[in-house]
Design an enzyme around this catalytic site. Structure first.
Site, PDB file in Angstrom:
ATOM      1  CB  SER A   3       7.658  13.211  -3.110  1.00  0.00           C
ATOM      2  OG  SER A   3       6.767  12.296  -2.507  1.00  0.00           O
TER       3      SER A   3
ATOM      4  CE  LYS B  44      -3.978 -14.826  -5.563  1.00  0.00           C
ATOM      5  NZ  LYS B  44      -2.699 -14.900  -4.850  1.00  0.00           N
TER       6      LYS B  44
END
Length: 289
Positions: free
Chosen positions: A114, A160
């Site tokens: 990765s 939020k």
């Protein structure tokens, strides 16, 4: 008295004077060569996940290598499962900056998966062991929760708390995946033998399979990687220097909470401690689904 003896007798230079004039430049040359530092191949060890603290150390070493006239090439000794998106990209960009000035070679020891392979793909040449684990190209992340209302929590917007809608998260995941793919294709160029579809399957390859796929350039050791870097830099009779010492780093900084999550018994798992987007190989993740 022979003619040769007469010539030596009447010569303004004695044999000792001639020897002295030959010896002086020779001694001066030796002294000057001792004062001029030998060219060096710098070695950087990346043996951890790539996150803020480990990336900080690696970037310090890459910067030191770029600024050192003595360091003429760099070998990155890699054993990493990847890490955070941002920190991996930071290391990747610093490798690109160094490669523009000096050859950079990677040797993969246990793993470059990765984000580890993302960083390795930026280098000029990649060695690995036959048993190394290489690839796992792609991105992994935790999808944000659906918005909900809590009686004791107030926020100024519906996202939020969770950051983004789920569809935005999916788009970001796709964008990062395509960026990873382009980085690999740019770094490997014509050496790459895999289609885009195959690359993005996220497979782990052994060193031999990675060589046939064009993900690496050769099977070899750290000393062979050092010799290759020196050859690419055009230097001989070089020394090898640990960039950790050259950069003036005293000890490896360890994150207070650690990068990986601990299980109920206190054992370190292969899962990151925080939710988010990662260029990270998590072995056995599919087995838990």
């Amino acid at each position: 008295m022979t003619i040769e003896q007469q010539e030596i007798k009447h010569s303004p230079w004695s044999l000792s004077q001639v020897s002295l004039w030959i010896l002086i430049p020779l001694v001066l040359g030796i002294l000057i060569s001792l004062l001029i530092p030998r060219p060096a191949v710098g070695v950087i060890y990346l043996s951890d996940a790539i996150y803020y603290y480990s990336a900080h150390d690696i970037i310090q070493q890459l910067t030191a290598a770029r600024n050192s006239a003595e360091i003429r090439a760099v070998v990155i000794v890699m054993n990493s499962p990847g890490g955070t998106v941002t920190d991996t990209e930071s290391v990747y960009r610093e490798i690109i900056a160094l490669k523009q000035q000096k050859p950079v070679v990677t040797v993969i020891e246990g793993m470059a998966a990765s984000g580890g392979y993302y960083a390795a793909s930026a280098t000029d040449y990649i060695f690995a062991k036959a048993s190394s684990e290489i690839g796992n190209i792609g991105v992994i992340g935790t999808q944000p929760d659906k918005p909900a209302v809590y009686e004791d929590i107030y926020s100024t917007g519906p996202y939020k708390i969770w950051g983004m809608p789920r569809d935005s998260f999916s788009r970001e995941l796709e964008m990062l995946k395509q960026g990873f793919l382009q980085a690999v294709k740019l770094g490997r160029g014509d050496r790459l033998k895999l289609s885009d579809e195959t690359i993005l399957r996220g497979e782990i390859y052994s060193g031999g399979d990675a060589l046939r796929a064009g993900l690496i350039d050769a099977l070899g050791s750290q000393s062979e990687a050092e010799a290759k870097a020196a050859q690419m830099a055009g230097i001989r009779h070089y020394t090898v220097k640990d960039m950790f010492d050259v950069a003036g780093l005293k000890e490896t900084v360890v994150a207070p909470m650690g990068f990986f999550r601990k299980d109920s018994d206190g054992n370190i798992s292969s899962y990151p401690a925080k939710a988010g987007l990662y260029l990270l190989y998590i072995p056995g993740l599919g087995d838990n689904q």
